[in-house]
Design a protein around this motif. Structure first.
Motif, PDB file in Angstrom:
ATOM      1  N   ILE A 194       0.839  -1.208   0.000  1.00 59.22           N
ATOM      2  CA  ILE A 194       0.000   0.000   0.000  1.00 59.22           C
ATOM      3  C   ILE A 194       0.871   1.252   0.000  1.00 59.22           C
ATOM      4  O   ILE A 194       0.608   2.207  -0.746  1.00 59.22           O
ATOM      5  N   MET A 195       1.929   1.244   0.806  1.00 59.24           N
ATOM      6  CA  MET A 195       2.802   2.403   0.866  1.00 59.24           C
ATOM      7  C   MET A 195       3.531   2.616  -0.460  1.00 59.24           C
ATOM      8  O   MET A 195       3.695   3.757  -0.910  1.00 59.24           O
ATOM      9  N   ALA A 196       3.971   1.531  -1.088  1.00 57.44           N
ATOM     10  CA  ALA A 196       4.665   1.655  -2.371  1.00 57.44           C
ATOM     11  C   ALA A 196       3.729   2.156  -3.467  1.00 57.44           C
ATOM     12  O   ALA A 196       4.118   2.997  -4.285  1.00 57.44           O
ATOM     13  N   ILE A 197       2.508   1.666  -3.491  1.00 57.67           N
ATOM     14  CA  ILE A 197       1.548   2.120  -4.501  1.00 57.67           C
ATOM     15  C   ILE A 197       1.235   3.602  -4.306  1.00 57.67           C
ATOM     16  O   ILE A 197       1.244   4.386  -5.262  1.00 57.67           O
ATOM     17  N   ALA A 198       0.985   3.989  -3.059  1.00 54.12           N
ATOM     18  CA  ALA A 198       0.676   5.394  -2.780  1.00 54.12           C
ATOM     19  C   ALA A 198       1.864   6.293  -3.126  1.00 54.12           C
ATOM     20  O   ALA A 198       1.687   7.369  -3.710  1.00 54.12           O
ATOM     21  N   GLY A 199       3.063   5.861  -2.798  1.00 56.97           N
ATOM     22  CA  GLY A 199       4.254   6.647  -3.107  1.00 56.97           C
ATOM     23  C   GLY A 199       4.489   6.764  -4.604  1.00 56.97           C
ATOM     24  O   GLY A 199       4.864   7.831  -5.106  1.00 56.97           O
ATOM     25  N   ASN A 200       4.269   5.665  -5.304  1.00 54.02           N
ATOM     26  CA  ASN A 200       4.438   5.666  -6.760  1.00 54.02           C
ATOM     27  C   ASN A 200       3.443   6.609  -7.418  1.00 54.02           C
ATOM     28  O   ASN A 200       3.798   7.377  -8.322  1.00 54.02           O
TER      29      ASN A 200
END
Length: 162
Positions: A47-53
């Motif tokens: 979730i954090m990687a998707i949001a950051g991307n």
């Protein structure tokens, strides 16, 4: 007559499969928290990687094809925890050095460390934050200072009472 005989056999087979599945679930009950913990860390990292991307590159950069890696990673982590649990349970009889499920706990801790490190890298890359370890050092430093200040206050109160 033939049709009812087949239905009886199918019912028995369904019962056998259900019993085998429930037996497996019962055996794996002690490691449920470990499985849930590693699944939580994988989900949080994803979730954090998707949001950051999305934050850094926009919604067009989001590709659902990379989400399949979540399934592979989660299955690998969980299956390795189950395998180590069976080694712990049936070879070492659940206790090494007096600690129950030691290998299972170590394996889960290793996978959690990897996911925490991944969360930390994602935080630094996408959000520009400092490393988690820097925050922990600062927290411990502030904790030591607070303890020192509290000890000084306690000593001053004791001197005033005397």
């Amino acid at each position: 007559m033939k049709n009812s005989f087949i239905q009886i056999q199918n019912t028995n087979m369904k019962e056998y499969i259900l019993i085998a599945f429930l037996s497996l679930i019962t055996i794996l009950t002690p490691i449920k928290p470990f499985i849930m913990l590693i699944t939580f860390f994988v989900a949080a990292d994803t979730i954090m990687a998707i949001a950051g991307n999305i934050k850094k590159y926009g919604i067009k950069a989001y590709k659902s094809t990379k989400l399949f890696n979540i399934v592979v990673k989660t299955l690998f982590y969980c299956s390795s925890i189950v395998a180590v649990f069976f080694i712990d349970k049936f070879i070492f009889e659940s206790s090494i050095l007096g600690i129950n499920l030691l290998l299972t706990k170590i394996t889960t801790l290793l996978w959690c460390y990897i996911e925490i490190k991944s969360l930390d890298e994602t935080s630094m890359n996408y959000y520009g934050n400092k490393s988690l370890w820097v925050y922990l050092k600062e927290l411990f430093k502030k904790g030591k200072e607070l303890k020192k200040d509290l000890n000084e206050i306690i000593e001053d109160d004791e001197e005033k009472k005397e």
